[in-house]
Design a protein around this motif. Structure first.
Motif, PDB file in Angstrom:
ATOM      1  N   ILE A 243      46.900  48.236  39.452  1.00 48.26           N
ATOM      2  CA  ILE A 243      46.842  46.870  38.917  1.00 48.26           C
ATOM      3  C   ILE A 243      48.126  46.527  38.173  1.00 48.26           C
ATOM      4  O   ILE A 243      48.713  45.454  38.368  1.00 48.26           O
ATOM      5  N   GLN A 244      48.594  47.452  37.306  1.00 47.20           N
ATOM      6  CA  GLN A 244      49.813  47.200  36.552  1.00 47.20           C
ATOM      7  C   GLN A 244      51.015  47.078  37.489  1.00 47.20           C
ATOM      8  O   GLN A 244      51.874  46.216  37.314  1.00 47.20           O
TER       9      GLN A 244
ATOM     10  N   LYS B 148      51.006  46.027  40.562  1.00 48.48           N
ATOM     11  CA  LYS B 148      50.932  44.746  41.278  1.00 48.48           C
ATOM     12  C   LYS B 148      51.383  43.583  40.399  1.00 48.48           C
ATOM     13  O   LYS B 148      52.051  42.652  40.878  1.00 48.48           O
ATOM     14  N   TRP B 149      51.011  43.628  39.078  1.00 42.32           N
ATOM     15  CA  TRP B 149      51.444  42.551  38.194  1.00 42.32           C
ATOM     16  C   TRP B 149      52.953  42.599  37.953  1.00 42.32           C
ATOM     17  O   TRP B 149      53.609  41.551  37.868  1.00 42.32           O
TER      18      TRP B 149
ATOM     19  N   ALA C   2      54.447  41.082  41.058  1.00 48.54           N
ATOM     20  CA  ALA C   2      54.224  39.634  41.142  1.00 48.54           C
ATOM     21  C   ALA C   2      55.157  38.861  40.216  1.00 48.54           C
ATOM     22  O   ALA C   2      55.766  37.857  40.616  1.00 48.54           O
ATOM     23  N   CYS C   3      55.298  39.332  38.981  1.00 47.12           N
ATOM     24  CA  CYS C   3      56.129  38.615  38.002  1.00 47.12           C
ATOM     25  C   CYS C   3      57.612  38.703  38.350  1.00 47.12           C
ATOM     26  O   CYS C   3      58.346  37.713  38.232  1.00 47.12           O
TER      27      CYS C   3
ATOM     28  N   PHE D 143      52.099  34.917  32.738  1.00 52.90           N
ATOM     29  CA  PHE D 143      51.594  36.175  33.295  1.00 52.90           C
ATOM     30  C   PHE D 143      52.282  37.392  32.686  1.00 52.90           C
ATOM     31  O   PHE D 143      51.646  38.434  32.492  1.00 52.90           O
TER      32      PHE D 143
ATOM     33  N   LYS E 232      49.753  39.964  31.147  1.00 54.78           N
ATOM     34  CA  LYS E 232      49.361  40.971  32.136  1.00 54.78           C
ATOM     35  C   LYS E 232      50.279  42.195  32.212  1.00 54.78           C
ATOM     36  O   LYS E 232      49.863  43.226  32.748  1.00 54.78           O
ATOM     37  N   VAL E 233      51.502  42.104  31.711  1.00 54.08           N
ATOM     38  CA  VAL E 233      52.472  43.189  31.902  1.00 54.08           C
ATOM     39  C   VAL E 233      52.762  43.871  30.568  1.00 54.08           C
ATOM     40  O   VAL E 233      53.002  43.205  29.557  1.00 54.08           O
TER      41      VAL E 233
END
Length: 514
Positions: free
Chosen positions: A9-10, A12-13, A16-17, A183, A187-188
């Protein structure tokens, strides 16, 4: 510091960012080349003004990106990354409201400051957060995804420019930047080197920024002032002196922004030389292709943007695959073949003469763009992976900053030196064209005075319709002659980049088993 899997999950974030933020910068860059003709017309900008619009941004990137990488290593990669994004979107909004070329140049400087903190942060986050075994694949994914997101940039820029809305190319960065900031904040996780207590090398930054600015000014003044004028030889000499001063500062500093020890590694040295030559050729090639299409060949700006679609498709299809293969077999073969093919594509593009407009695209521009794009798609991910893999983890931010700075310095070189060369070549070719035309000396002088505007050269007032037609034909012939020579120089730079890989990057050693 602990790394994570690309599939977590980490992970992927992080991807994405970094992809969204990088895409914001790439949309701006790819669209800007396409809208330059419209920008030149609406802001009454000269040829040198156009090169300053490009170089104001690149100068800040080249000189401050090294500090951006170091700040990320020291203060936290996410924190510096977010700061850069915030400054970048402020600069973008200001660029969109610019009413003169001078205002736009100033606000491009602000954009460059933000970019210097933002751009190295994306790759630094990936390299420090993603497991080493998946790093090449992650960088390839980043390359492919950012290209996919930005492949509409040239077409969008062309459509907006044709509609008189070129300013929205800058405004579009604002909502994208705000989404990325949200995000990143939520999220990061922060990633930094707690043992890094280095001071920031402001003296080095001032030396390199001033040196590059003086070199740019000197080269862009050469066509008008001549090398014998102090604005020519004085600025260039002072710029070279300041760059040597920068090297001395870095050698003696206890906290250099560009640790010269990194260049003792042959792969790091070779990949940065490769980057310089390849991106100088890329920068000049992309710029003059766009100017030729719109200002001479009769393409609309949207058509000009769409013609690069095959280039971006190659980047999307091949980048991740090339990154994975480079992980498995090493980057050497890709870094020889890729730049060589890119140079070959630029060479093919150099032979284009006056055409019948967009209908001739399939047999004129397309073959060169296909070869050029395929070569670049083989190069980007393996090159980045080779740079990042040549240093230890605590220097990934610095290495990313240096390599990105080198690519921007290459852009400054291309815009200043080849831009100046293009004006001189255009003027020389135009004078040859005018020898056979029945104009008096005053008329010829007025015609030649327009060469600083390159493809946007306007016919002087007071001529008959027949004379205007002859002048336009001479302008086009002169520009195409200059374009061909500039593209051949760009191709040569691509071949030099391939040579750097051949010399500096050795094949991986075979493992012996007992």
């Amino acid at each position: 510091m602990a790394t994570v899997s690309l599939r977590s999950i980490q992970g992927k974030w992080v991807m994405a960012c970094t992809i969204m933020a990088s895409a914001m910068a790439f949309i701006d860059a790819t669209a800007l080349n396409v809208i330059l003709p419209s920008l030149q017309q609406h802001l009454k900008a000269s040829g040198p003004d156009l090169f300053w619009v490009l170089n104001a941004y690149l100068l800040m990137l080249a000189s401050l990106m090294l500090i951006g990488g170091t700040l990320g290593d020291r203060l936290g990669r996410k924190k510096v990354f977010m700061t850069g994004i915030f400054i970048f979107i402020l600069g973008s909004a200001a660029c969109g409201f610019s009413s003169t070329a001078t205002m736009l140049i100033i606000f491009r400087l602000i954009q460059g400051i933000g970019g210097a903190l933002m751009i190295p942060g994306s790759l630094s986050l990936i390299s420090s957060a993603i497991d080493e075994k998946e790093r090449g694949k992650a960088i390839g994914t980043w390359s492919a995804a950012t290209t996919l997101v930005t492949m509409g940039g040239p077409a969008l820029g062309g459509a907006l420019a044709d509609a008189g809305l070129w300013r929205y190319i800058f405004f579009i960065n604002v909502p994208i930047g705000i989404i990325v900031l949200f995000f990143l904040a939520t999220k990061v996780k922060e990633i930094k080197d707690d043992q890094n207590t280095k001071k920031v090398d402001f003296y080095g930054a001032i030396a390199i920024a001033s040196g590059l600015a003086l070199l740019t000014f000197g080269f862009l003044r050469l066509p008008a002032a001549g090398f014998s004028h102090i604005q020519g030889y004085g600025s260039i000499s002072a710029g070279i002196l300041l760059l040597f001063t920068f090297i001395l500062i870095e050698r003696k500093s206890t906290h250099p922004m560009m640790p010269l020890d990194l260049f003792s590694n042959a792969i790091f040295t070779g990949t940065n030389l490769l980057t310089f030559f390849l991106y100088a050729g890329l920068g000049a090639g992309m710029l003059f292709i766009s100017l030729n299409m719109v200002q001479v060949q009769g393409y609309t700006q949207m058509e000009s943007g769409l013609t690069f679609l095959p280039f971006t498709i190659f980047m999307v299809v091949n980048a991740r695959f090339a990154g994975s293969l480079a992980d498995k077999y090493g980057p050497r073969l890709f870094l020889i073949a890729g730049p060589f093919l890119a140079g070959l594509g630029l060479l093919l593009l150099s032979f284009i003469q006056q055409t019948n407009g967009p209908s001739a695209y399939w047999t004129t521009f397309l073959p060169g763009i296909l070869v050029f794009g395929f070569g670049m798609s083989l190069t980007v991910a393996p090159l980045t992976a080779a740079v990042m893999g040549s240093v230890s983890d605590q220097f990934t931010g610095t290495a990313s900053g240096i390599n990105n700075a080198v690519s921007r310095i290459a852009g400054v070189f291309a815009n200043a030196v080849l831009g100046s060369m293009a004006v001189l070549l255009f003027s020389s070719a135009l004078q040859n064209e005018l020898k056979t035309l029945p104009f008096n000396p005053q008329q010829k002088q007025a015609i030649i005075a327009q060469t600083s505007n390159l493809g946007n050269a306007e016919v002087p007032a007071g001529l008959t319709a027949i004379q205007e037609k002859k002048v336009l034909a001479a302008y086009h012939a002169g520009f195409i002659a200059a374009y061909g020579k500039i593209m051949k120089v760009s191709a040569g730079l691509g071949f030099l980049a391939a040579l750097m890989a051949l010399v500096f990057i050795q094949p991986p050693k075979k493992k012996h088993t007992c």
